[in-house]
Design a protein around this motif. Structure first.
Motif, PDB file in Angstrom:
ATOM      1  N   ILE A 165       0.839  -1.212   0.000  1.00  0.00           N
ATOM      2  CA  ILE A 165       0.000   0.000   0.000  1.00  0.00           C
ATOM      3  C   ILE A 165       0.870   1.256   0.000  1.00  0.00           C
ATOM      4  N   SER A 166       2.026   1.206   0.656  1.00  0.00           N
ATOM      5  CA  SER A 166       2.931   2.358   0.670  1.00  0.00           C
ATOM      6  C   SER A 166       3.455   2.660  -0.723  1.00  0.00           C
ATOM      7  N   GLU A 167       3.865   1.620  -1.425  1.00  0.00           N
ATOM      8  CA  GLU A 167       4.372   1.815  -2.801  1.00  0.00           C
ATOM      9  C   GLU A 167       3.259   2.381  -3.703  1.00  0.00           C
ATOM     10  N   TRP A 168       2.059   1.833  -3.566  1.00  0.00           N
ATOM     11  CA  TRP A 168       0.919   2.296  -4.355  1.00  0.00           C
ATOM     12  C   TRP A 168       0.618   3.760  -4.076  1.00  0.00           C
ATOM     13  N   LEU A 169       0.614   4.147  -2.813  1.00  0.00           N
ATOM     14  CA  LEU A 169       0.335   5.533  -2.454  1.00  0.00           C
ATOM     15  C   LEU A 169       1.466   6.468  -2.897  1.00  0.00           C
TER      16      LEU A 169
END
Length: 121
Positions: free
Chosen positions: A113-117
């Motif tokens: 989710i961090s990479e996506w955000l």
């Protein structure tokens, strides 16, 4: 010949009681499987799709379109924060704002989710 009107109700009651007993035993078995599940099963439960992770864990505060609400606007979070900063915020939370997600999300899910955000610019 006169029929006893209580017999159909008694039969329904017996069937109902048996159904409750059977469902209880099935539920106990499932509870034991969940509680005693091996680690291979736990790994399968990790979500790999960032949109699914967001919908299940973040959307209630940050909105369906990342525009915020109770939580902050995430539509351009990647322009303001680095990947490491985003990951730190998700893991540890912020004072008086975002609750820590460590323990709620697996490390792999936090990374996904961090990479996506971070790509939201």
């Amino acid at each position: 010949m006169k029929r006893n009107p209580l017999i159909p109700f008694a039969m329904i009651a017996i069937v109902g009681i048996l159904a409750v007993i059977i469902i209880s035993f099935v539920g106990i078995n499932q509870r034991d499987q969940i509680a005693g599940g091996d680690e291979g099963q736990a790994e399968e439960a990790i979500m790999e799709n960032p949109e699914e992770i967001y919908e299940a864990n973040c959307m209630s505060c940050h909105g369906a379109d990342l525009s915020g609400g109770l939580g902050s606007d995430l539509r351009t979070i990647g322009a303001d924060k680095s990947l490491d900063e985003i990951q730190n915020i998700i893991t540890n939370g912020t004072e008086g704002g975002m609750p820590a997600q460590q323990g709620t999300l697996a490390e792999e899910e936090i990374a996904i989710i961090s990479e996506w955000l971070s790509e939201k610019k």
